[in-house]
Enzyme design. Structure first.
Site, PDB file in Angstrom:
ATOM      1  N   HIS A   1       4.154  -5.592  -6.028  1.00 52.67           N
ATOM      2  CA  HIS A   1       3.920  -5.319  -4.607  1.00 52.67           C
ATOM      3  C   HIS A   1       3.330  -6.603  -4.019  1.00 52.67           C
ATOM      4  CE1 HIS A   1       1.769  -3.561  -1.147  1.00 52.67           C
ATOM      5  NE2 HIS A   1       2.508  -2.481  -1.288  1.00 52.67           N
TER       6      HIS A   1
ATOM      7  N   ASP B   1      -2.592  -4.069 -11.532  1.00 51.78           N
ATOM      8  CA  ASP B   1      -2.426  -3.309 -10.294  1.00 51.78           C
ATOM      9  C   ASP B   1      -2.041  -1.887 -10.718  1.00 51.78           C
ATOM     10  OD1 ASP B   1      -1.533  -1.994  -8.077  1.00 51.78           O
ATOM     11  OD2 ASP B   1      -0.147  -3.564  -7.414  1.00 51.78           O
TER      12      ASP B   1
ATOM     13  N   GLN C   1       0.014   2.506  -8.459  1.00 51.12           N
ATOM     14  CA  GLN C   1       0.998   3.570  -8.712  1.00 51.12           C
ATOM     15  C   GLN C   1       0.783   4.229 -10.069  1.00 51.12           C
ATOM     16  OE1 GLN C   1       2.697   4.563  -6.324  1.00 51.12           O
ATOM     17  NE2 GLN C   1       2.568   2.808  -4.943  1.00 51.12           N
TER      18      GLN C   1
ATOM     19  N   LYS D   1      -3.600   7.040  -2.419  1.00 48.70           N
ATOM     20  CA  LYS D   1      -2.378   7.384  -3.143  1.00 48.70           C
ATOM     21  C   LYS D   1      -2.632   8.464  -4.187  1.00 48.70           C
ATOM     22  CE  LYS D   1      -0.394   2.736  -2.744  1.00 48.70           C
ATOM     23  NZ  LYS D   1       0.521   2.819  -1.609  1.00 48.70           N
TER      24      LYS D   1
ATOM     25  N   CYS E   1       7.326  -3.394   0.553  1.00 47.73           N
ATOM     26  CA  CYS E   1       6.371  -4.470   0.237  1.00 47.73           C
ATOM     27  C   CYS E   1       6.714  -5.149  -1.075  1.00 47.73           C
ATOM     28  CB  CYS E   1       4.927  -3.964   0.208  1.00 47.73           C
ATOM     29  SG  CYS E   1       4.383  -3.283   1.755  1.00 47.73           S
TER      30      CYS E   1
END
Lengths: 119, 401
Positions: free
Chosen positions: B114, B191, B194, B217, B359
């Site tokens: 991202h 990261d 997700q 999220k 993104c």
């Protein structure tokens, strides 16, 4: 349903007018909509301060392709000054639809490109 | 998975809503909304400063969230820094680590990042005359030979756990173990935007140095994010922003900062957000992250199968084909249609999907995809949502071609 995909949009999307490239254009410009990836290439020919011929090539969404098809027809033969006076309202009136801010960018990309070509 | 739509008030207002954009942000369940509401109604005081009951209650709840989030990812409370979101967590790291390193800074990342785990590093290497190495992906949507893109000069490996476009679940425990064995000083930043909402995250089993994720999220409020870091590394990291709450003592001549995590939380934080987030974590834990992951994989598998059945060779699915190595994110293209048009016509049928680059422009360039349409699944989705998506797409394709 109040669809954006009215027959005028779909007709111009499936069979866009002035689609393709010009031979020996006076100027070629590109404009992008980074938000969705729409990209339009525009060739123009000018004579005595008037837009003599115009062609566009794009891989855009239906709204931007239809807008390019309709707008290129509308501006052909107009003077540079006349074309610079065209704005958002003119485009929306020609397309006959209401657009959310996100999709407005798609509809206005061709006008941006046309005005850029005449700079 | 039982039907959870009743827990999400938005479905009461829009019973026909088919929400397939949880990768962008998740819907909010009642306990999260109630907790935020309760803070503003019952004890909306500032934290730390007040010598009065409602401030102490706010401080208690704020720090309780830190403990709950720590437990949620298998870390310690003092290793949890509250930020605005994943983006801010990663920018905090880029700014802080950038000050620590001497000389040119070489960083390795992947093509599937991202922008938030790409741009801070791109800027840092540019500023420091370093080098950005990019791990590519193969046809299957998996990283290719990640270790080959790391060398003794590499300072940072910044890598996503789950791709927000491809749905690929990277085999991070294995990649990190190998990288750390070969390069013990390499700083590994994950990261997990997700990952945290969708699969069981244990920072120690993962073996990373820093892990970033967002609250919104994972059913939590917007504007609240988390940075987990190994205690020793956080202690050495310079503060990101300076101001109230993050200092031990200030004088004209000298200032001493608080220890982490509070030194990274300058100014009045998003108190309601932090407090609301504890309910999100609890809600997910009550269902069970393994169960959630399994449910999403099942829906993604059905979606991929149905897409192929409906559109055959006209559909191009980005990312892994095997469902066991992916999360509940399905990005695709249908020949002769533009994702924006499909999304717009789906919207007319109350189906929310995302169209564009999500993104991740470098990834789309790499895949030679102009843009894509993305449907993502979460706990409140079911097979009926997949059926509606396919029916909606069929209708859209019919209109457009």
């Amino acid at each position: 349903m109040d669809s954006l995909y009215k027959s005028i949009i779909l007709k111009n999307y499936r069979h866009p007018q002035n689609f393709g490239r010009l031979k020996n254009p006076d100027k070629t410009v590109q404009a992008n909509n980074e938000h969705c990836g729409d990209r339009i290439t525009l060739d123009v020919k000018l004579k005595n301060g008037r837009l003599k011929d115009i062609r566009f090539w794009s891989q855009g969404c239906a709204i931007s392709v239809a807008s390019a098809s309709i707008l290129t027809q509308a501006v052909k033969g107009k003077t540079t000054a006349e074309i610079f006076r065209l704005n958002k309202n003119f485009v929306l009136k020609k397309l006959g639809i209401k657009l959310s801010p996100n999709r407005l960018k798609c509809a206005l990309l061709p006008l941006e490109a046309i005005q850029k070509a005449l700079c | 998975m039982k039907n959870l739509k009743a827990d999400f008030p938005i479905f009461k207002r829009f019973p026909n809503l088919v929400y397939l954009d949880s990768t962008a942000t998740a819907l909010k369940p009642k306990p999260v909304i109630a907790k935020i509401n309760q803070y503003y109604r019952h004890y909306s005081a500032n934290i730390f400063r007040g010598i009065y009951d409602i401030s102490e209650k706010a401080t208690y709840e704020y720090e309780k969230s830190r403990k709950i989030i720590a437990k949620f990812i298998g870390g310690a409370p003092e290793e949890i820094v509250f930020t605005r979101n994943t983006t801010e967590s990663l920018n905090l790291l880029a700014a802080g680590l950038g000050q620590q390193f001497k000389g040119p800074v070489a960083i390795t990342t992947t093509i599937m990042e991202h922008h938030s785990n790409f741009l801070p590093w791109q800027r840092l290497v540019k500023k420091r005359h370093g080098r950005l190495s990019i791990i590519g992906i193969g046809q299957s949507g998996h990283l290719q030979k990640p270790l080959q893109f790391i060398n003794p000069d590499t300072k940072i490996l910044a890598i996503t756990y789950v791709s927000n476009v491809l749905g690929t679940v990277n085999d991070l425990p294995s990649i990190i173990k190998k990288a750390k064995k070969k390069y013990p000083k390499l700083i590994i930043i994950v990261d997990a935007a997700q990952a945290a909402p969708h699969l069981k995250l244990n920072v120690h089993r993962l073996g990373a140095d820093f892990v970033a994720f967002s609250g919104h999220k994972m059913l939590g409020p917007t504007g609240i994010g988390v940075l987990w870091g190994k205690k020793g590394l956080l202690e050495n990291l310079p503060p990101y922003q300076l101001g109230g709450e993050m200092v031990q003592s200030v004088s004209v001549a000298k200032t001493i900062f608080k220890p982490s995590p509070h030194r990274f939380e300058a100014g009045t934080p998003h108190i309601a957000g932090v407090i609301g987030l504890q309910k999100a974590a609890k809600y997910l834990q009550n269902i069970g992250l393994d169960k959630i992951h399994h449910h999403e994989q099942k829906l993604a598998k059905i979606a991929i199968h149905e897409l192929k059945k409906a559109f055959g060779n006209r559909v191009r699915i980005l990312g892994p084909k095997e469902s066991e190595k992916r999360a509940g994110v399905v990005a695709f293209n249908i020949a002769d249609t533009h994702p924006h048009d499909l999304a717009q016509i789906l919207n007319e049928q109350h189906i929310c999907v995302r169209a564009g680059y999500h993104c991740a422009q470098p990834l789309h360039q790499y895949l030679n995809a102009n843009a894509s349409l993305r449907a993502s699944f979460y706990i409140y989705n079911n097979e009926t949502d997949v059926v509606k998506l396919i029916a909606g797409l069929k209708r859209a394709v019919k209109i457009l071609t």
